[in-house]
Design a protein around this motif. Structure first.
Motif, PDB file in Angstrom:
ATOM      1  N   ASP A 105       0.864  -1.184   0.000  1.00 29.93           N
ATOM      2  CA  ASP A 105       0.000   0.000   0.000  1.00 29.93           C
ATOM      3  C   ASP A 105       0.902   1.237   0.000  1.00 29.93           C
ATOM      4  OD1 ASP A 105      -2.211   1.648   0.204  1.00 29.93           O
ATOM      5  OD2 ASP A 105      -2.950   0.799   2.091  1.00 29.93           O
ATOM      6  N   TYR A 106       0.310   2.390   0.235  1.00 33.28           N
ATOM      7  CA  TYR A 106       1.062   3.638   0.342  1.00 33.28           C
ATOM      8  C   TYR A 106       0.253   4.594   1.184  1.00 33.28           C
ATOM      9  CZ  TYR A 106      -2.440   5.260  -2.936  1.00 33.28           C
ATOM     10  OH  TYR A 106      -3.649   5.564  -3.508  1.00 33.28           O
ATOM     11  N   ARG A 121      -7.368   6.081   6.335  1.00 37.32           N
ATOM     12  CA  ARG A 121      -7.189   4.698   5.855  1.00 37.32           C
ATOM     13  C   ARG A 121      -6.303   3.920   6.834  1.00 37.32           C
ATOM     14  NH1 ARG A 121      -5.002   2.799   1.418  1.00 37.32           N
ATOM     15  NH2 ARG A 121      -3.512   4.453   0.949  1.00 37.32           N
ATOM     16  N   PHE A 122      -5.408   4.627   7.497  1.00 42.73           N
ATOM     17  CA  PHE A 122      -4.480   3.965   8.412  1.00 42.73           C
ATOM     18  C   PHE A 122      -4.909   4.112   9.868  1.00 42.73           C
ATOM     19  CE2 PHE A 122      -2.296   4.532   4.503  1.00 42.73           C
ATOM     20  CZ  PHE A 122      -1.490   3.419   4.387  1.00 42.73           C
ATOM     21  N   LYS A 145      -8.028   6.421  12.087  1.00 41.68           N
ATOM     22  CA  LYS A 145      -8.997   7.521  12.174  1.00 41.68           C
ATOM     23  C   LYS A 145      -8.528   8.555  13.177  1.00 41.68           C
ATOM     24  CE  LYS A 145     -13.504   5.964  10.862  1.00 41.68           C
ATOM     25  NZ  LYS A 145     -14.867   5.826  11.378  1.00 41.68           N
ATOM     26  N   ARG A 146      -7.836   8.050  14.187  1.00 44.20           N
ATOM     27  CA  ARG A 146      -7.353   8.977  15.207  1.00 44.20           C
ATOM     28  C   ARG A 146      -6.302   9.924  14.614  1.00 44.20           C
ATOM     29  NH1 ARG A 146      -3.758  10.346  19.006  1.00 44.20           N
ATOM     30  NH2 ARG A 146      -4.439  10.396  21.152  1.00 44.20           N
ATOM     31  N   GLU A 156      -7.524  12.710  12.442  1.00 41.51           N
ATOM     32  CA  GLU A 156      -8.091  13.883  13.100  1.00 41.51           C
ATOM     33  C   GLU A 156      -7.065  14.597  13.979  1.00 41.51           C
ATOM     34  OE1 GLU A 156     -12.001  13.317  14.672  1.00 41.51           O
ATOM     35  OE2 GLU A 156     -12.614  12.056  12.984  1.00 41.51           O
ATOM     36  N   GLU A 205      -0.032   7.930  16.137  1.00 42.15           N
ATOM     37  CA  GLU A 205       0.185   6.579  16.649  1.00 42.15           C
ATOM     38  C   GLU A 205       0.686   5.616  15.577  1.00 42.15           C
ATOM     39  OE1 GLU A 205      -3.700   5.167  17.953  1.00 42.15           O
ATOM     40  OE2 GLU A 205      -4.422   4.979  15.902  1.00 42.15           O
ATOM     41  N   SER A 245      -7.387   2.225  16.813  1.00 42.56           N
ATOM     42  CA  SER A 245      -8.193   2.701  15.700  1.00 42.56           C
ATOM     43  C   SER A 245      -7.512   2.327  14.382  1.00 42.56           C
ATOM     44  CB  SER A 245      -8.396   4.214  15.807  1.00 42.56           C
ATOM     45  OG  SER A 245      -7.182   4.847  16.093  1.00 42.56           O
ATOM     46  N   GLN A 246      -6.620   1.358  14.427  1.00 36.72           N
ATOM     47  CA  GLN A 246      -5.967   0.898  13.197  1.00 36.72           C
ATOM     48  C   GLN A 246      -6.974   0.114  12.354  1.00 36.72           C
ATOM     49  OE1 GLN A 246      -2.475   1.274  12.759  1.00 36.72           O
ATOM     50  NE2 GLN A 246      -2.201   2.309  14.689  1.00 36.72           N
ATOM     51  N   LEU A 247      -6.891   0.308  11.097  1.00 34.35           N
ATOM     52  CA  LEU A 247      -7.823  -0.389  10.220  1.00 34.35           C
ATOM     53  C   LEU A 247      -7.125  -1.578   9.573  1.00 34.35           C
ATOM     54  CD1 LEU A 247      -9.444   2.692   8.489  1.00 34.35           C
ATOM     55  CD2 LEU A 247     -10.061   1.568  10.619  1.00 34.35           C
ATOM     56  N   ASN A 252      -5.970  -4.243   6.627  1.00 39.38           N
ATOM     57  CA  ASN A 252      -5.319  -4.046   5.349  1.00 39.38           C
ATOM     58  C   ASN A 252      -6.249  -3.947   4.146  1.00 39.38           C
ATOM     59  OD1 ASN A 252      -3.110  -3.795   3.846  1.00 39.38           O
ATOM     60  ND2 ASN A 252      -2.052  -5.566   4.715  1.00 39.38           N
ATOM     61  N   ARG A 254      -8.280  -0.881   3.978  1.00 44.83           N
ATOM     62  CA  ARG A 254      -7.390   0.219   3.681  1.00 44.83           C
ATOM     63  C   ARG A 254      -7.164   0.365   2.174  1.00 44.83           C
ATOM     64  NH1 ARG A 254      -1.814  -0.390   4.422  1.00 44.83           N
ATOM     65  NH2 ARG A 254      -1.768  -1.614   6.326  1.00 44.83           N
ATOM     66  N   THR A 255      -6.862  -0.757   1.534  1.00 46.65           N
ATOM     67  CA  THR A 255      -6.603  -0.724   0.091  1.00 46.65           C
ATOM     68  C   THR A 255      -7.869  -0.315  -0.663  1.00 46.65           C
ATOM     69  OG1 THR A 255      -5.048  -2.510   0.482  1.00 46.65           O
ATOM     70  CG2 THR A 255      -5.632  -2.047  -1.808  1.00 46.65           C
ATOM     71  N   GLN A 257      -8.469   3.403  -1.107  1.00 45.91           N
ATOM     72  CA  GLN A 257      -7.473   4.238  -1.801  1.00 45.91           C
ATOM     73  C   GLN A 257      -8.083   5.259  -2.764  1.00 45.91           C
ATOM     74  OE1 GLN A 257      -4.861   1.636  -3.905  1.00 45.91           O
ATOM     75  NE2 GLN A 257      -3.505   1.288  -2.163  1.00 45.91           N
ATOM     76  N   HIS A 313     -10.364   7.231  -2.892  1.00 46.94           N
ATOM     77  CA  HIS A 313     -11.026   8.475  -2.466  1.00 46.94           C
ATOM     78  C   HIS A 313     -10.420   9.712  -3.122  1.00 46.94           C
ATOM     79  CE1 HIS A 313      -7.854  10.173   0.104  1.00 46.94           C
ATOM     80  NE2 HIS A 313      -7.505   8.913   0.296  1.00 46.94           N
ATOM     81  N   TYR A 350     -19.918  11.454  16.751  1.00 44.71           N
ATOM     82  CA  TYR A 350     -19.218  10.431  17.516  1.00 44.71           C
ATOM     83  C   TYR A 350     -20.218   9.644  18.341  1.00 44.71           C
ATOM     84  CZ  TYR A 350     -15.148  13.203  16.312  1.00 44.71           C
ATOM     85  OH  TYR A 350     -14.186  13.880  15.620  1.00 44.71           O
ATOM     86  N   ARG A 405     -13.468  18.202  14.122  1.00 45.01           N
ATOM     87  CA  ARG A 405     -13.175  16.814  14.489  1.00 45.01           C
ATOM     88  C   ARG A 405     -12.338  16.753  15.762  1.00 45.01           C
ATOM     89  NH1 ARG A 405     -13.925  12.786  10.637  1.00 45.01           N
ATOM     90  NH2 ARG A 405     -15.308  13.562   8.994  1.00 45.01           N
ATOM     91  N   LEU A 411     -11.493  13.427  17.502  1.00 48.11           N
ATOM     92  CA  LEU A 411     -11.255  12.044  17.926  1.00 48.11           C
ATOM     93  C   LEU A 411     -10.022  11.886  18.842  1.00 48.11           C
ATOM     94  CD1 LEU A 411     -12.409   9.218  17.837  1.00 48.11           C
ATOM     95  CD2 LEU A 411     -11.089   8.786  15.766  1.00 48.11           C
ATOM     96  N   PRO A 412      -8.855  12.454  18.492  1.00 47.46           N
ATOM     97  CA  PRO A 412      -7.702  12.260  19.377  1.00 47.46           C
ATOM     98  C   PRO A 412      -7.972  12.823  20.774  1.00 47.46           C
ATOM     99  CG  PRO A 412      -7.019  13.228  17.301  1.00 47.46           C
ATOM    100  CD  PRO A 412      -8.513  13.254  17.308  1.00 47.46           C
ATOM    101  N   LEU A 446     -10.420  10.512  22.579  1.00 50.00           N
ATOM    102  CA  LEU A 446      -9.769   9.253  22.970  1.00 50.00           C
ATOM    103  C   LEU A 446      -8.789   9.476  24.123  1.00 50.00           C
ATOM    104  CD1 LEU A 446      -9.084   7.637  19.471  1.00 50.00           C
ATOM    105  CD2 LEU A 446     -10.740   6.871  21.185  1.00 50.00           C
ATOM    106  N   ASP A 447      -8.008  10.541  24.028  1.00 47.93           N
ATOM    107  CA  ASP A 447      -7.057  10.829  25.112  1.00 47.93           C
ATOM    108  C   ASP A 447      -7.795  11.100  26.417  1.00 47.93           C
ATOM    109  OD1 ASP A 447      -5.066  10.524  23.292  1.00 47.93           O
ATOM    110  OD2 ASP A 447      -4.567  12.652  23.116  1.00 47.93           O
ATOM    111  N   GLU A 480     -15.966   7.308  15.772  1.00 50.59           N
ATOM    112  CA  GLU A 480     -16.388   8.321  14.806  1.00 50.59           C
ATOM    113  C   GLU A 480     -17.394   7.683  13.859  1.00 50.59           C
ATOM    114  OE1 GLU A 480     -16.015  10.723  11.073  1.00 50.59           O
ATOM    115  OE2 GLU A 480     -15.347   8.669  11.333  1.00 50.59           O
TER     116      GLU A 480
END
Lengths: 539, 408
Positions: free
Chosen positions: A94-95, A111-112, A114-115, A118, A191, B3-5, B7, B10-11, B14, B16, B76, B136, B138-139, B142-143, B154
């Motif tokens: 990916d990239y 994509r990687f 959401k936190r 933002e 993160e 909040s990692q998505l 793979n 993610r692809t 792309q 968007h 949210y 926005r 979110l951080p 979350l913090d 979100e």
């Protein structure tokens, strides 16, 4: 025999900026340049037919618009074109792209994470605040904190007031920014590995430090405080390559009556009675000048061009200890077609931006580990651009020039000089990395120029090939650049001035050192500086 | 709380970059009605400034029922055992007093007491909330959630929103078959069945008029739109763009983040930061409730009289809108700026919202003027007009709060 009003050693961008301003103040100025062309590290060279290489510096943002205007550079052909962003390729195919559109940028980060998507606004706000603090200092001579002269006191007060005007939160951030590692700084906002790597690259470019070394957060700032036509932080391509900048400067200089001698290497500065009287060229020819301005870095100027006995001990020791370490190299490639990156959609704007393959800070740090051991990085960090996607003047239609800035490359290989075999090995590490993400890449190569610190020093004259003429660490900035007590472009020798990137505010094809040095020289000569625009307001 | 998505997702996402301005889930219907094709960028969405006639769209709000797509608003989901305690900690108002099925207009601040945003907090159940805002966060959420048993997610794209505002809005909803909607009092919310699922309807809005907001999962958005339009046909329901809504909100005296004040995470110039008391949101602060973000700084600023600005409503003589005009004291000393202004058709006055440097607008309210530069056929007509501080809202409509709501 003729005595020039001023002789500028070296036709790099700062030397030319300096010469232009002096000539326009009515001085009779000579620029002496050792190469057969001007430009220093801002050149465009046709090393293979039909292809122009920006063979040292390759992108433009920091060059001050006030200088472009004052010296009428647009009239002499200078155009700077903003480019479209860029990407970091990830090892999983990916990239992560950087898009100019704010919302596309956020969606891409989302994509990687959401936190992290933002978190960008706050990051951007904080970096912008710091840039706004630094920016007004670029076009001012740094005050001498030990001086009691009204002007120095005034400038110190200005600096103090700027600092005092910060909120306590900002003040804390400023001090942290100037001392932190880029890695730790980014940890406060993001993160995700690849997102941190994406921002960290600006913290290490051109510096012999790793992303985990203290002081690299400031280097990031240095790369953000430029602009393209008011768009702060934007980077662009000089149309016709980076040589377009120095070509325009040379034309502007000549148009105002200045003289350039190329192929004229200075052997040493002529000193008589503690005063610079001119230069002696490599062939022995003496050229006289009422003053001499050196565009060469501070080490080259005072350790090679001036005899040690002419200089005070402490000054000499500090110059010797000035950090100007080779850390990077360059691979310039002529391509017979646009490379394809299967990870990227074919219509991606990323092709027109800067591309990178180092997707974590840890990989960057590992690359730096190699440097410390005196090796080029086995897995190097690349800043790769293809300017011909936006600039039709650098290669024939359909063909492309690719510039790869490569880090890290040590000044010496395990204590010995670079060899040609080392150079080839270094190039292979770069090509192998690109080919991993771009199948068939090798077959597109028409011609390639590989520049290790050895080649950069030999051709451009930058000590160890350091692109900034000295590290941009806080101990070597402002009134400590290049060395304490000599931050105002003057030297221990009467009549010898410095105007290169070793001086405040440092490197990056900014032109500000050349301009500021001209202002100091004209002040010493009691000449008007009314042809020099003040720095644009930061409002 | 990662909040990692993954793979593959993610692809897939792309592409968007090819659509810089997204459509909302209602876009097919809005596009069909967009006669002016007058779009703007609302947080990355293609949103209409107007659809057919900005003025008539405004009158649709005030006379019939207007449908406005609020999907781009940031949303949210905040859920968990500690959701109430968490939100009480981060927002200004007392969330323990917000009953399930109620909505709060609220705001939240950073540790220095500067406003990060204002927004609406919906309590969907004892342990589930929805926070809607302009920007926005979110951080920050979350913090702030560290140590609380709470999930913050979100859901801007997942949940579509519609505002149905105007005198016939209740009648349209009733006719559309939302049984029990008449029971909703102002700031009440309830779930209603729709298209095999449920939607949330609240009696809230941004117009100062009778009105409702409807939240629906994206895949049921079009059927909701059609249901409302069909039911509303005889009651004059019309879709509208932002310009009409913006007029209505100004008459209602409501502020817009990053139009009437700069949010703390976007203020590059630190003198643009604002405390709640400086933008007319002081009423939200509840010093009696437990600790909340920014409390110490806010109370200290109050005690030490460090509040430097005040946001006020102005009535300006004449009928020329004073948008972005400078406010003067005694026609000479600059004391503030108008952030929004219009001729109010409902109040029949020239109204404005302005930020002034205290004590002007606070204890000194006499002899205020605004300088209006009215461009007329390539010439500025410079006007110096008297301004009078006026309580907001500029209009008060009984039908907004009437129970039961009337048919028109």
């Amino acid at each position: 025999m003729k005595a020039w009003d001023a002789i500028v050693i070296g036709g790099g961008h700062n030397g030319l900026v300096n010469a232009c301003y002096l000539q326009r103040a009515g001085l009779d100025v000579l620029v002496v340049e050792k190469n057969d062309w001007v430009g220093g590290a801002a050149t465009s060279r046709e090393l293979t037919p039909g292809f122009l290489y920006s063979n040292c510096s390759y992108v433009c943002s920091l060059f001050r618009p006030e200088i472009m205007r004052d010296l009428e550079l647009p009239r002499f052909g200078l155009q700077v074109i903003s480019y479209e962003g860029g990407a970091v390729f990830t090892r999983d195919g990916d990239y992560l792209a950087n898009y100019r559109d704010h919302d596309a940028h956020r969606r891409e980060f989302a994509r990687f994470s959401k936190r992290d998507a933002e978190a960008y606004d706050r990051y951007s706000r904080d970096v912008t605040r710091q840039c706004r603090f630094i920016q007004p200092l670029l076009m001012r001579t740094a005050p001498d904190p030990t001086s009691l002269k009204p002007r120095d006191l005034g400038e110190l007060l200005y600096l103090g007031k700027k600092f005092a005007d910060l909120s306590s939160e900002e003040m804390a951030l400023t001090l942290r920014f100037w001392t932190m590692s880029i890695s730790e700084f980014l940890d406060e906002y993001f993160e995700t590995d690849v997102i941190k790597a994406n921002f960290a690259l600006s913290g290490i470019i051109g510096t012999a430090l790793g992303p985990m070394s203290p002081g690299t957060a400031y280097v990031l700032l240095h790369h953000y405080m430029g602009e393209v036509d008011g768009s702060v932080g934007a980077w662009g391509y000089a149309r016709g390559g980076m040589g377009a900048i120095t070509k325009a400067l040379a034309a502007s200089f000549k148009a105002s009556g200045g003289t350039i001698r190329t192929g004229a290497e200075v052997d040493h500065v002529l000193v008589h009675g503690g005063k610079a009287k001119g230069v002696v060229l490599a062939g022995g020819e003496e050229v006289y000048g009422k003053l001499v301005v050196s565009n060469a870095d501070v080490k080259r100027t005072f350790l090679k061009l001036v005899e040690e006995k002419e200089l005070p001990d402490i000054f000499l020791r500090r110059v010797k200890n000035f950090k100007i370490r080779g850390s990077s190299g360059k691979v310039n490639i002529a391509l017979d077609s646009l490379p394809e990156f299967p990870a990227l959609p074919k219509d991606s704007p990323v092709y027109r931006g800067d591309m990178h393959f180092t997707d974590s800070i840890e990989r960057m740090e590992r690359a730096y580990d190699d440097w410390k051991a005196g090796r080029w990085s086995a897995d190097p960090f690349l800043d790769m651009v293809i300017p011909t996607t936006l600039d039709p003047t650098m290669a024939p239609p359909g063909k492309h020039f690719m510039s790869c800035f490569v880090q890290y490359a040590p000044p010496r290989i395990a204590g010995r000089e670079w060899t040609d075999a080392d150079r080839d090995g270094f190039a292979e590490s770069v090509i192998a990395q690109i080919a991993e993400y771009s199948p068939g890449f090798r077959d597109r190569i028409v011609h390639m120029e590989v520049r290790t610190p050895r080649e950069i020093e030999a051709e451009v004259g930058l000590t160890e090939g350091n692109i900034f003429q000295g590290e941009l660490t806080f101990d070597q900035l402002l009134f400590n650049r290049p060395v304490p007590g000599y931050a105002q472009y003057r030297s221990p020798l009467s009549g010898l001035y410095m105007c290169g990137s070793s001086t405040h505010p440092g490197g990056g094809v900014m032109g500000a050192p050349g301009r500021n040095a001209a202002a100091e020289i004209l002040r010493d000569l009691a000449k008007s500086t009314s042809h020099m625009s003040p720095a644009h307001d930061v409002i | 709380m990662t909040s990692q998505l993954d793979n593959a997702a993610r692809t897939l996402a792309q592409s968007h970059f090819r659509t810089l301005r997204l459509g909302t889930p209602f876009q097919p219907r809005i596009d069909a009605l967009a006669k002016t094709q007058d779009w703007y960028n609302w947080a990355g969405y293609r949103a209409p400034h107007s659809l057919w006639d900005e003025e008539l769209e405004y009158f649709a709000i005030r006379s019939q029922a207007a449908l406005f797509d609020i999907s781009p608003m940031t949303k949210y989901r905040i859920e968990g055992q500690d959701a109430e305690a968490f939100l009480d900690r981060v927002t200004l108002r007392d969330v323990t007093k917000l009953r399930s099925g109620r909505v709060q207009y609220t705001a939240w601040c950073d540790d220095e007491g500067f406003v990060l945003d204002d927004g609406t907090l919906f309590r969907l159940s004892p342990t589930r909330f929805r926070l809607c805002s302009q920007e926005r966060h979110l951080p920050w959420l979350l913090d702030s959630a560290l140590g609380f048993d709470v999930i913050v997610e979100e859901e801007t794209e997942a949940v579509a929103g519609l505002a149905m505002q105007g005198p016939t809005s209740f009648a349209v909803l009733r006719d559309a078959g939302f049984a029990g909607v008449e029971k909703l009092k102002i700031f009440d919310l309830a779930e209603f069945p729709h298209d095999g699922g449920t939607i949330v309807i609240s009696r809230t809005g941004f117009t100062g008029d009778l009105g409702y907001e409807l939240f629906v999962l994206a895949d049921k958005a079009l059927s909701l739109w059609d249901r409302l339009m069909t039911a509303g046909e005889l009651r004059g329901v019309r879709a509208i763009g932002y310009n009409a809504l913006n007029r209505a909100r100004l008459e209602a005296g409501l502020i817009v983040a990053n139009a009437d004040f700069t949010t703390a995470e976007h203020a590059i110039r630190t003198d643009r930061l604002r405390m709640p008391d400086e933008i007319g949101l002081g009423f939200m602060i509840d010093p009696e409730k437990g600790h909340f973000n920014g409390r110490r700084a806010i109370l200290e600023a109050r005690a030490k009289r460090k509040l430097r600005h005040v946001l006020v409503g102005l009535e300006i003589e004449g009928n020329i809108p004073a948008e972005h005009a400078i406010v003067y004291h005694k026609k000479s000393q600059e004391v503030g700026l108008v952030s929004a202004a219009m001729w109010s058709p409902m109040a029949k006055r020239n109204i404005a919202i302005a930020s002034l440097a205290r004590p002007y607008g606070d204890t000194m309210v006499e002899d205020l003027w605004v300088e209006i530069y009215a461009m007329r056929e390539l010439q500025y007509q410079k006007l110096m007009k008297r301004a009078k501080v006026m309580a907001r809202p500029f209009i008060k409509l009984d039908r907004r709060t009437a129970n039961p709501p009337a048919d028109f």
